[in-house]
Every structure is written in structure tokens, then in C-alpha cells.
Design a protein around this motif. Structure first.
Motif, PDB file in Angstrom:
ATOM      1  N   SER A 116     -23.771   4.031  -1.146  1.00 33.66           N
ATOM      2  CA  SER A 116     -22.529   3.912  -0.387  1.00 33.66           C
ATOM      3  C   SER A 116     -21.581   5.023  -0.798  1.00 33.66           C
ATOM      4  CB  SER A 116     -21.847   2.583  -0.680  1.00 33.66           C
ATOM      5  OG  SER A 116     -22.333   1.592   0.147  1.00 33.66           O
ATOM      6  N   HIS A 117     -20.945   5.640   0.187  1.00 32.91           N
ATOM      7  CA  HIS A 117     -19.983   6.702  -0.080  1.00 32.91           C
ATOM      8  C   HIS A 117     -18.569   6.160   0.076  1.00 32.91           C
ATOM      9  CE1 HIS A 117     -23.619   9.045   0.166  1.00 32.91           C
ATOM     10  NE2 HIS A 117     -22.953  10.081  -0.293  1.00 32.91           N
ATOM     11  N   ILE A 118     -17.592   7.003  -0.201  1.00 36.18           N
ATOM     12  CA  ILE A 118     -16.204   6.542  -0.127  1.00 36.18           C
ATOM     13  C   ILE A 118     -15.886   6.060   1.284  1.00 36.18           C
ATOM     14  CG2 ILE A 118     -15.392   8.024  -1.999  1.00 36.18           C
ATOM     15  CD1 ILE A 118     -14.181   9.896   0.083  1.00 36.18           C
ATOM     16  N   SER A 119     -14.890   5.227   1.369  1.00 34.69           N
ATOM     17  CA  SER A 119     -14.509   4.695   2.673  1.00 34.69           C
ATOM     18  C   SER A 119     -13.831   5.786   3.499  1.00 34.69           C
ATOM     19  CB  SER A 119     -13.553   3.512   2.505  1.00 34.69           C
ATOM     20  OG  SER A 119     -12.310   3.969   1.999  1.00 34.69           O
ATOM     21  N   VAL A 120     -13.826   5.573   4.796  1.00 33.85           N
ATOM     22  CA  VAL A 120     -13.183   6.522   5.703  1.00 33.85           C
ATOM     23  C   VAL A 120     -11.694   6.622   5.371  1.00 33.85           C
ATOM     24  CG1 VAL A 120     -12.585   6.949   8.118  1.00 33.85           C
ATOM     25  CG2 VAL A 120     -14.879   6.160   7.517  1.00 33.85           C
ATOM     26  N   SER A 121     -11.067   5.509   5.022  1.00 33.50           N
ATOM     27  CA  SER A 121      -9.633   5.551   4.701  1.00 33.50           C
ATOM     28  C   SER A 121      -9.373   6.353   3.428  1.00 33.50           C
ATOM     29  CB  SER A 121      -9.044   4.140   4.587  1.00 33.50           C
ATOM     30  OG  SER A 121      -9.623   3.442   3.516  1.00 33.50           O
ATOM     31  N   GLU A 122     -10.263   6.232   2.426  1.00 34.67           N
ATOM     32  CA  GLU A 122     -10.098   7.029   1.204  1.00 34.67           C
ATOM     33  C   GLU A 122     -10.277   8.518   1.505  1.00 34.67           C
ATOM     34  OE1 GLU A 122     -11.719   7.415  -3.408  1.00 34.67           O
ATOM     35  OE2 GLU A 122     -12.575   5.878  -2.098  1.00 34.67           O
ATOM     36  N   LEU A 123     -11.274   8.845   2.333  1.00 36.12           N
ATOM     37  CA  LEU A 123     -11.477  10.239   2.727  1.00 36.12           C
ATOM     38  C   LEU A 123     -10.246  10.772   3.457  1.00 36.12           C
ATOM     39  CD1 LEU A 123     -13.244  12.777   2.998  1.00 36.12           C
ATOM     40  CD2 LEU A 123     -14.193  11.775   5.086  1.00 36.12           C
ATOM     41  N   ARG A 124      -9.701   9.985   4.363  1.00 37.55           N
ATOM     42  CA  ARG A 124      -8.494  10.418   5.100  1.00 37.55           C
ATOM     43  C   ARG A 124      -7.314  10.602   4.139  1.00 37.55           C
ATOM     44  NH1 ARG A 124     -10.156   7.034   9.901  1.00 37.55           N
ATOM     45  NH2 ARG A 124     -11.173   8.596  11.189  1.00 37.55           N
ATOM     46  N   ASP A 125      -7.172   9.700   3.158  1.00 35.23           N
ATOM     47  CA  ASP A 125      -6.105   9.850   2.156  1.00 35.23           C
ATOM     48  C   ASP A 125      -6.248  11.167   1.393  1.00 35.23           C
ATOM     49  OD1 ASP A 125      -5.039   7.408   2.898  1.00 35.23           O
ATOM     50  OD2 ASP A 125      -5.863   6.323   1.158  1.00 35.23           O
ATOM     51  N   ILE A 126      -7.487  11.493   0.995  1.00 33.48           N
ATOM     52  CA  ILE A 126      -7.742  12.753   0.278  1.00 33.48           C
ATOM     53  C   ILE A 126      -7.410  13.936   1.177  1.00 33.48           C
ATOM     54  CG2 ILE A 126      -9.562  14.223  -0.688  1.00 33.48           C
ATOM     55  CD1 ILE A 126     -10.913  11.565  -1.653  1.00 33.48           C
ATOM     56  N   MET A 127      -7.838  13.872   2.441  1.00 33.97           N
ATOM     57  CA  MET A 127      -7.570  14.969   3.372  1.00 33.97           C
ATOM     58  C   MET A 127      -6.067  15.099   3.642  1.00 33.97           C
ATOM     59  SD  MET A 127     -10.859  14.336   5.832  1.00 33.97           S
ATOM     60  CE  MET A 127     -10.505  15.569   7.066  1.00 33.97           C
ATOM     61  N   ASP A 128      -5.374  13.964   3.787  1.00 31.34           N
ATOM     62  CA  ASP A 128      -3.925  14.007   4.007  1.00 31.34           C
ATOM     63  C   ASP A 128      -3.208  14.626   2.809  1.00 31.34           C
ATOM     64  OD1 ASP A 128      -4.227  12.854   6.497  1.00 31.34           O
ATOM     65  OD2 ASP A 128      -3.621  10.838   5.843  1.00 31.34           O
ATOM     66  N   GLU A 129      -3.615  14.253   1.597  1.00 32.39           N
ATOM     67  CA  GLU A 129      -3.008  14.802   0.388  1.00 32.39           C
ATOM     68  C   GLU A 129      -3.287  16.305   0.283  1.00 32.39           C
ATOM     69  OE1 GLU A 129      -0.891  15.338  -3.043  1.00 32.39           O
ATOM     70  OE2 GLU A 129      -0.845  13.614  -1.697  1.00 32.39           O
ATOM     71  N   THR A 130      -4.508  16.697   0.627  1.00 33.18           N
ATOM     72  CA  THR A 130      -4.858  18.119   0.608  1.00 33.18           C
ATOM     73  C   THR A 130      -3.999  18.896   1.597  1.00 33.18           C
ATOM     74  OG1 THR A 130      -7.119  17.573  -0.012  1.00 33.18           O
ATOM     75  CG2 THR A 130      -6.760  19.766   0.917  1.00 33.18           C
ATOM     76  N   ASN A 131      -3.852  18.366   2.810  1.00 35.25           N
ATOM     77  CA  ASN A 131      -3.015  19.027   3.817  1.00 35.25           C
ATOM     78  C   ASN A 131      -1.558  19.094   3.384  1.00 35.25           C
ATOM     79  OD1 ASN A 131      -5.114  19.593   5.580  1.00 35.25           O
ATOM     80  ND2 ASN A 131      -4.953  17.600   6.586  1.00 35.25           N
ATOM     81  N   LEU A 132      -1.088  18.033   2.735  1.00 32.00           N
ATOM     82  CA  LEU A 132       0.278  18.020   2.228  1.00 32.00           C
ATOM     83  C   LEU A 132       0.476  19.108   1.169  1.00 32.00           C
ATOM     84  CD1 LEU A 132       2.965  16.438   2.431  1.00 32.00           C
ATOM     85  CD2 LEU A 132       2.116  14.985   0.583  1.00 32.00           C
ATOM     86  N   GLN A 133      -0.486  19.207   0.242  1.00 28.77           N
ATOM     87  CA  GLN A 133      -0.418  20.245  -0.792  1.00 28.77           C
ATOM     88  C   GLN A 133      -0.474  21.637  -0.170  1.00 28.77           C
ATOM     89  OE1 GLN A 133       0.266  20.041  -3.936  1.00 28.77           O
ATOM     90  NE2 GLN A 133       0.285  17.818  -4.002  1.00 28.77           N
ATOM     91  N   TYR A 134      -1.313  21.795   0.832  1.00 24.05           N
ATOM     92  CA  TYR A 134      -1.389  23.080   1.531  1.00 24.05           C
ATOM     93  C   TYR A 134      -0.035  23.418   2.149  1.00 24.05           C
ATOM     94  CZ  TYR A 134      -2.412  26.532   5.088  1.00 24.05           C
ATOM     95  OH  TYR A 134      -2.386  27.658   5.881  1.00 24.05           O
TER      96      TYR A 134
END
Length: 186
Positions: free
Chosen positions: A137-155
Motif C-alpha cells: 500500500s502506498h500513501i493516500s491520495v490526500s497525503e500525496l496532495r498535501d505533499i504537492m500543495d506544500e511543495t507548491n507553496l514552498q516554490y
């Protein structure tokens, strides 16, 4: 003649890098951060293409293999997509988004041997690892979206720093690369 354009991010700074350049600069950044990553040569095809058909096709794409919490994820930075292994060779988009023309990727071990100087036994071990990983099992879609949102915010917060980097890199590129080669910097 040595082609320096594919190295040091020059093609990306110039605005015309391809998947090899994008995955290469990401590999360098991940290495700098001491994060596990690997260049993964693959074939990118529509989802209706079979494994048998894909095996006969040449590699046409390059992506980064990453590890997060001990699991493999494939980052296609050029197309801004993530994939997970479906088996030891086939990769499916993650999360499974509905798109007009969805793609799947096929790992090309023979290109890994040539491009990355990987041995046959290392390739066999990789395929075994990827197969084993595909059953987890891999990370949940919501966790992936949280990581992507944080990355975009940092960018977004650091966009000016990245802009400064591009300007500073252009000065070095002008000193390294012959003048007749640089036509896209200005």
C-alpha cells in the motif's frame, strides 16, 4: 564535440530541455539533498498498449525513481505526474486521475544497463524490488496532495530566489558555452 547543453541544467535554463535534462537536474538536486533517487529509462505509451508491444518499443522517456517511507514512487517531473509500480516493469499513474489521454510507463532495463551502467544482476534485483513494491500500500491520495500543495507553496515562497538563480546561471553559461551556441538566453 562534447555536448555541454545537456549538463548542468543549461537546456532547462534556456527553456528547451527534454525529459532527460529535467530528470537529470532533478537527480542532481535529490543527490545534493542526499535523497534516494535513480534515473529510470522507460517507454511512455497510452494505457491501451500491451506489455508485449511496449517491450518491443525503444525507451522514449526518462523519469526519477524516488523512495518515500520505504516505498518507490516514480516522478515524471516534465509532465508533473507520479506513478507507482504495477509489477516489476509496468508503472501506473498515481493517483489514478481521469485524463483525456492517460499514459502508463514501462521500465526499460536494457537502457538502464547502457545509460546508467547498471549490471544485469542489478537490473534483475531492481525488477524483483519493483515487483515486491507493487504489492504494498502506498500513501493516500490526500497525503500525496498535501505533499504537492506544500511543495507548491514552498516554490511560490522561493520563486524570487529561483529567478535569481536563473539570472546568475546565465552569467556562468555565457562564460562556459561558446557564443554561437547560446541563442536562447537573451
Amino acid at each position: 564535440m562534447f555536448d555541454i547543453s545537456g549538463y548542468l541544467g543549461i537546456d532547462i535554463v534556456n527553456g528547451y530541455g527534454c525529459c532527460r535534462h529535467v530528470s537529470g537536474i532533478h537527480r542532481d538536486l535529490f543527490n545534493d539533498m542526499e535523497l534516494f533517487n535513480d534515473d529510470l529509462p522507460c517507454t511512455s505509451v497510452p494505457t491501451y498498449v500491451s506489455l508485449k508491444q511496449a517491450i518491443e518499443m525503444p525507451a522514449n522517456h526518462s523519469v526519477n525513481l524516488l523512495k518515500y517511507n520505504g516505498l518507490y514512487y516514480i516522478h515524471d517531473a516534465l509532465n508533473k505526474k507520479f506513478y507507482t509500480f504495477n509489477n516489476g516493469i509496468t508503472m501506473k499513474q498515481y493517483p489514478n486521475n481521469v485524463e483525456i489521454m492517460p499514459k502508463k510507463l514501462f521500465y526499460k532495463p536494457e537502457y538502464d544497463i547502457i545509460i546508467n551502467n547498471t549490471t544485469f544482476s542489478e537490473v534483475k534485483e531492481k525488477i524483483k524490488d519493483y515487483s515486491y513494491d507493487s504489492m504494498k500500500s502506498h500513501i493516500s491520495v490526500s497525503e500525496l496532495r498535501d505533499i504537492m500543495d506544500e511543495t507548491n507553496l514552498q516554490y511560490g515562497r522561493n520563486k524570487d530566489v529561483l529567478g535569481d538563480f536563473v539570472q546568475e546561471a546565465r552569467l556562468y553559461i555565457r562564460r562556459i558555452v561558446p557564443k554561437n551556441y547560446i541563442y536562447h538566453l537573451d
